[in-house]
Design a protein around this motif. Structure first.
Motif, PDB file in Angstrom:
ATOM      1  N   GLY A 272      97.038  43.529   6.418  1.00 44.21           N
ATOM      2  CA  GLY A 272      98.505  43.666   5.906  1.00 44.21           C
ATOM      3  C   GLY A 272      99.400  44.439   6.870  1.00 44.21           C
ATOM      4  N   ARG A 273      99.532  45.708   7.090  1.00 49.34           N
ATOM      5  CA  ARG A 273     100.369  46.273   7.760  1.00 49.34           C
ATOM      6  C   ARG A 273      99.442  47.795   8.252  1.00 49.34           C
ATOM      7  NH1 ARG A 273     103.998  50.126   3.500  1.00 49.34           N
ATOM      8  NH2 ARG A 273     103.523  51.852   5.068  1.00 49.34           N
ATOM      9  N   ASP A 274      98.084  47.634   8.201  1.00 46.22           N
ATOM     10  CA  ASP A 274      96.917  48.507   8.610  1.00 46.22           C
ATOM     11  C   ASP A 274      96.887  47.558   9.583  1.00 46.22           C
ATOM     12  OD1 ASP A 274      97.995  49.918   6.783  1.00 46.22           O
ATOM     13  OD2 ASP A 274      96.508  49.388   5.108  1.00 46.22           O
ATOM     14  N   TYR A 290     104.281  50.898  10.278  1.00 44.61           N
ATOM     15  CA  TYR A 290     105.210  51.415   9.852  1.00 44.61           C
ATOM     16  C   TYR A 290     106.033  52.357  10.841  1.00 44.61           C
ATOM     17  CZ  TYR A 290     105.749  47.822   5.741  1.00 44.61           C
ATOM     18  OH  TYR A 290     105.856  46.449   5.430  1.00 44.61           O
ATOM     19  N   SER A 291     104.945  53.324  10.824  1.00 40.82           N
ATOM     20  CA  SER A 291     105.920  54.519  11.434  1.00 40.82           C
ATOM     21  C   SER A 291     105.806  54.372  12.846  1.00 40.82           C
ATOM     22  CB  SER A 291     104.338  55.588  11.444  1.00 40.82           C
ATOM     23  OG  SER A 291     102.721  55.769  11.949  1.00 40.82           O
ATOM     24  N   ALA A 292     105.160  53.194  13.845  1.00 45.56           N
ATOM     25  CA  ALA A 292     105.520  52.885  15.299  1.00 45.56           C
ATOM     26  C   ALA A 292     106.042  52.582  14.947  1.00 45.56           C
ATOM     27  CB  ALA A 292     103.460  52.035  15.847  1.00 45.56           C
ATOM     28  N   GLU A 293     107.028  51.966  14.570  1.00 40.98           N
ATOM     29  CA  GLU A 293     108.052  50.645  14.359  1.00 40.98           C
ATOM     30  C   GLU A 293     108.132  49.624  15.640  1.00 40.98           C
ATOM     31  OE1 GLU A 293     111.043  52.515  15.233  1.00 40.98           O
ATOM     32  OE2 GLU A 293     111.313  54.061  13.123  1.00 40.98           O
ATOM     33  N   ILE A 294     106.690  48.358  15.464  1.00 41.68           N
ATOM     34  CA  ILE A 294     106.611  47.538  16.333  1.00 41.68           C
ATOM     35  C   ILE A 294     106.185  46.596  15.374  1.00 41.68           C
ATOM     36  CG2 ILE A 294     104.692  49.042  17.933  1.00 41.68           C
ATOM     37  CD1 ILE A 294     101.755  48.068  16.395  1.00 41.68           C
ATOM     38  N   ASN A 295     106.260  45.710  15.628  1.00 40.79           N
ATOM     39  CA  ASN A 295     105.701  43.889  15.179  1.00 40.79           C
ATOM     40  C   ASN A 295     104.183  43.751  15.679  1.00 40.79           C
ATOM     41  OD1 ASN A 295     104.878  41.151  14.780  1.00 40.79           O
ATOM     42  ND2 ASN A 295     107.349  40.243  15.780  1.00 40.79           N
ATOM     43  N   LEU A 296     103.066  44.026  14.268  1.00 39.43           N
ATOM     44  CA  LEU A 296     101.763  43.938  14.410  1.00 39.43           C
ATOM     45  C   LEU A 296     101.441  42.775  14.789  1.00 39.43           C
ATOM     46  CD1 LEU A 296      99.691  46.021  13.782  1.00 39.43           C
ATOM     47  CD2 LEU A 296      99.761  45.131  11.408  1.00 39.43           C
ATOM     48  N   LYS A 297     101.728  41.742  14.367  1.00 41.64           N
ATOM     49  CA  LYS A 297     101.427  40.607  14.566  1.00 41.64           C
ATOM     50  C   LYS A 297     101.340  40.173  16.493  1.00 41.64           C
ATOM     51  CE  LYS A 297     101.104  37.849  10.310  1.00 41.64           C
ATOM     52  NZ  LYS A 297     101.432  37.089   9.487  1.00 41.64           N
ATOM     53  N   TYR A 313      98.547  61.979   7.400  1.00 45.08           N
ATOM     54  CA  TYR A 313      99.050  63.015   6.768  1.00 45.08           C
ATOM     55  C   TYR A 313      98.795  62.938   5.035  1.00 45.08           C
ATOM     56  CZ  TYR A 313     101.409  66.385   4.160  1.00 45.08           C
ATOM     57  OH  TYR A 313     102.876  66.534   3.107  1.00 45.08           O
ATOM     58  N   ASN A 314      98.055  63.369   4.312  1.00 47.32           N
ATOM     59  CA  ASN A 314      97.533  62.995   3.412  1.00 47.32           C
ATOM     60  C   ASN A 314      97.098  61.479   3.292  1.00 47.32           C
ATOM     61  OD1 ASN A 314      97.215  62.373   0.670  1.00 47.32           O
ATOM     62  ND2 ASN A 314      99.926  61.874  -0.138  1.00 47.32           N
ATOM     63  N   GLY A 315      95.476  61.611   3.933  1.00 49.64           N
ATOM     64  CA  GLY A 315      95.152  60.541   4.242  1.00 49.64           C
ATOM     65  C   GLY A 315      95.552  59.240   5.139  1.00 49.64           C
ATOM     66  N   GLU A 316      95.939  59.082   5.484  1.00 54.89           N
ATOM     67  CA  GLU A 316      97.550  57.703   6.250  1.00 54.89           C
ATOM     68  C   GLU A 316      97.333  58.870   7.630  1.00 54.89           C
ATOM     69  OE1 GLU A 316     101.506  56.815   4.692  1.00 54.89           O
ATOM     70  OE2 GLU A 316      99.984  55.000   4.106  1.00 54.89           O
ATOM     71  N   TRP A 317      97.224  57.372   9.111  1.00 53.91           N
ATOM     72  CA  TRP A 317      97.342  57.913  10.254  1.00 53.91           C
ATOM     73  C   TRP A 317      98.393  57.029  10.687  1.00 53.91           C
ATOM     74  CZ3 TRP A 317      95.245  60.990  13.230  1.00 53.91           C
ATOM     75  CH2 TRP A 317      93.251  61.311  12.584  1.00 53.91           C
ATOM     76  N   ASN A 318      99.759  58.336  11.424  1.00 55.31           N
ATOM     77  CA  ASN A 318     100.348  57.335  11.879  1.00 55.31           C
ATOM     78  C   ASN A 318     100.781  57.980  12.855  1.00 55.31           C
ATOM     79  OD1 ASN A 318     102.947  57.674   8.978  1.00 55.31           O
ATOM     80  ND2 ASN A 318     100.679  59.563   8.784  1.00 55.31           N
ATOM     81  N   LEU A 319     101.251  57.610  14.193  1.00 55.55           N
ATOM     82  CA  LEU A 319     101.519  57.508  15.595  1.00 55.55           C
ATOM     83  C   LEU A 319     102.842  58.592  15.539  1.00 55.55           C
ATOM     84  CD1 LEU A 319     102.378  55.939  17.918  1.00 55.55           C
ATOM     85  CD2 LEU A 319     104.680  55.955  17.567  1.00 55.55           C
TER      86      LEU A 319
END
Length: 632
Positions: A272-274, A290-297, A313-319
């Motif tokens: 998904g988005r992870d 989403y935090s990295a603002e990239i085209n994941l695929k 933060y709150n169990g979620e990793w971000n760039l």
């Protein structure tokens, strides 16, 4: 005369969170400019930018107090938790007015020191006291004269649920706390400096992108505020105060933030988005793409690794900052992981290796050496280490009085400042040099590691630390001894221990006087040696008419002075000068009065010495040393 530019609204806004524009900015900018105008006279010897930024910082403190943004409240509460006192430097008081005055004096001291942290000024009397009295009157008029209303925009930004539910906004608050708030700003703590060399890693990045990247990493990687704590710990305390709840859930989430430093991370897959990444130790973690603002695929299809930093933060990793997406083969990545593990092991893998040696020497961890060759012979003989020692020879080849210290992490450090350490086994200790420069150990991270500093303070091996104080040297020494650990945390920003290792306790002025009583006789007058040592504290002596003489040399036999204006030198017999000191009153240190003791030719420079060192000019001399000679 060059016209001095006023503080602009844009300059004031830079001390707020990124891109935050507040409706009260113009009013507080006017307040900052008025403070600048009023205190410039007292601080006229300082650079204009120093006075401007100090004025902005003081205005932000007033804004904080009027707006309940909880900055100073959090600092005071954290300080009291750590040290058991209301504020650094000052006695506790039950009087609200006195507490507020002490708080203002502390803020004035901090805002000035923040702009040139290699100069230490007295936080209790003198310059700070004069500026604080001016600012106190201005602060009382902040609302009525300048319409400085509470900054609800800033308070909402810091404490709203919208911010506290958004990891990126939380990060922006941490950036503000760490380097942009009035308690976070510090000389050498500027994201523009690019301490992480991101320009080399991201050569095509814009200037503002690099600054944001540096600030993002600093918010998690560096200690913040005068207490040298993490920004997340400070933010959590601010939230608890604002919510009036020690168990606030958002505060707990902020305090639980984790950080992975800038490095290379292997892409493991997507769902998904992870995005799943693996660090050099083999630990997996999932990043919200989403935090990295990239085209994941596209990224996963075309690259194998990420170069960035991340926070949770709150169990979620971000760039955290800028990211790079690169291709590295397995061999290259294995070599990277091996190097990172080796670096980690070098810092943490040697704990306990010298425990038996230290135990066999009665717990002793400090050793002193005449020179570098004696040190090398000792290391080879006692520790069984061998090598060329080329780097040590190059660095310390001409130094005398070297110090070897066994760190808590199992490593050793060497210092060339043995003359500043009062230790029963140290033959190189120099009390005069220590009284001038030992404070450098406390406030300068290059002179001593945090572990060595802790060891020196806990064991009382730096008794000579002090600052100028017009009330007497013992007061300056008492301030520094009593607040030694706080000064270290404030100036160095490299102490990561939350636990206090050198508790604040009252220092007896009488005990300090006794330690230095060999410099005075039974009648409280300086001995000849004491007068010599007082003169040594001055590079120049200055007469009441502002005539400057440079002190070339001085001992118990004579003093040599140079008139730099006329390029001539004079030599005065110290016995003659000391006789004049014993007989004359400070008000009598005049040319005519000195003639009977030193003759017509030497009367003027002799009068200048006594006037500047022990007469009415000694406070001006102390002020000069404060801003010129005490640079560390």
């Amino acid at each position: 005369m060059k016209k001095i530019k006023k503080i602009t609204v844009a300059e004031y806004q830079k001390w707020h969170p990124l891109q935050l524009v507040c409706s009260t900015d113009r009013a507080y900018t006017m307040l900052a400019n008025y403070i600048f105008d009023e205190i410039s006279g007292v601080l006229s010897h300082m650079d204009v930018d120093v006075i401007k930024n100090a004025s902005i910082g003081i205005a932000h403190y007033i804004e904080d107090r009027l707006s309940n943004t909880r900055q100073f409240e959090a600092f005071a509460k954290l300080y009291q938790k750590m040290y058991g006192w209301q504020l650094p430097f000052f006695e506790d008081s039950d009087d609200p007015l006195t507490r507020e005055q002490n708080a203002l004096r502390f803020v004035v001291w901090y805002c000035i020191c923040a702009e040139h942290s290699l100069v230490i000024i007295n936080p209790v009397v003198g310059l700070v006291e004069d500026v604080a009295q001016i600012v106190e009157e201005i602060a009382d008029e902040a609302v009525s004269k300048f319409n400085c209303l509470p900054n609800n925009d800033l308070a909402d930004y810091i404490f709203s649920e919208e911010t506290l539910n958004d990891p990126i906004l939380v990060k922006n608050v941490l950036i503000w706390i760490q380097s942009r708030s009035f308690l976070g700003r510090w000389d050498g703590n500027d994201p523009k400096d690019d301490d992480y060399s991101f320009r080399q890693i991201f050569p095509n990045a814009q200037k503002d992108q690099l600054e944001y990247c540096n600030a993002s990493v600093m918010a998690f990687d560096r200690q913040a505020w005068p207490l040298s704590l993490s920004a997340k710990m400070i933010y959590a305390e601010m939230i608890r105060i604002d919510m009036d709840d020690e168990d606030d859930e958002y505060a707990a989430l902020v305090e639980a933030i984790e950080f992975k430093p800038f490095g290379v991370y292997k892409i493991d897959g997507i769902q998904g988005r992870d995005l799943t990444l693996i660090d050099y130790q083999g630990d997996k973690f999932v990043v919200d793409s989403y935090s990295a603002e990239i085209n994941l695929k596209k990224v996963v299809a075309e690259t194998t690794h990420s170069t960035s930093a991340y926070f949770s933060y709150n169990g979620e990793w971000n760039l955290c900052g800028l990211s790079g997406w690169i291709n590295i083969d397995d061999q290259g990545y294995d070599e990277y992981c091996t190097k990172r593990k080796k670096d980690y092991n070098n810092m943490h893998g040697h704990v306990g290796q010298y425990d038996d040696f230290i135990k066999s020497h009665g717990g002793r961890r400090l050793f002193f050496f005449e020179n570098v060759e004696e040190y090398i012979d000792w290391v080879r003989t006692e520790l069984g280490l061998d090598g060329k020692f080329d780097t040590v020879r190059e660095r310390y080849g001409n130094e005398r009085g070297l110090v070897l210290f066994f760190e808590d992490n199992g490593q050793t450090t060497i210092s060339s400042f043995g003359n500043l350490i009062k230790h029963p086994d140290n033959p190189y200790y120099d009390k005069i040099e220590a009284s001038k420069n030992a404070l450098g150990f406390v406030v300068h991270e290059l002179l001593a590691s945090p572990c060595l500093l802790e060891y020196l303070l806990v064991n009382g091996f730096l008794p000579d630390i002090g600052i100028n104080d017009r009330r007497g040297d013992e007061y300056g020494r008492a301030i520094c001894r009593e607040n030694a650990e706080f000064l270290a945390r404030c100036f160095r920003r490299d102490i990561k221990k939350q636990e206090v290792f050198c508790p604040r306790k009252h220092i007896s002025l009488e005990e300090i006087r006794k330690e230095y009583e060999d410099e005075v006789d039974d009648f409280g007058r300086l001995t000849l040696g004491g007068l010599v040592e007082k003169i040594k504290e001055n590079k120049y002596v200055v007469s009441a008419a502002n005539k400057h003489w440079k002190v070339m040399s001085v001992n118990t036999k004579s003093i040599k002075l140079k008139d730099e204006e006329r390029s001539n030198t004079v030599v005065i017999d110290m016995d003659d000068l000391y006789s004049a000191y014993l007989v004359l009153e400070p008000s009598e240190y005049q040319v005519a009065k000195l003639v009977p003791y030193v003759g017509n030719k030497l009367a003027s420079p002799a009068a200048t010495v006594l006037y500047s060192v022990v007469g009415r000019g000694k406070y001006l001399s102390a002020a000069r040393r404060m801003f010129q000679d005490l640079k560390l």
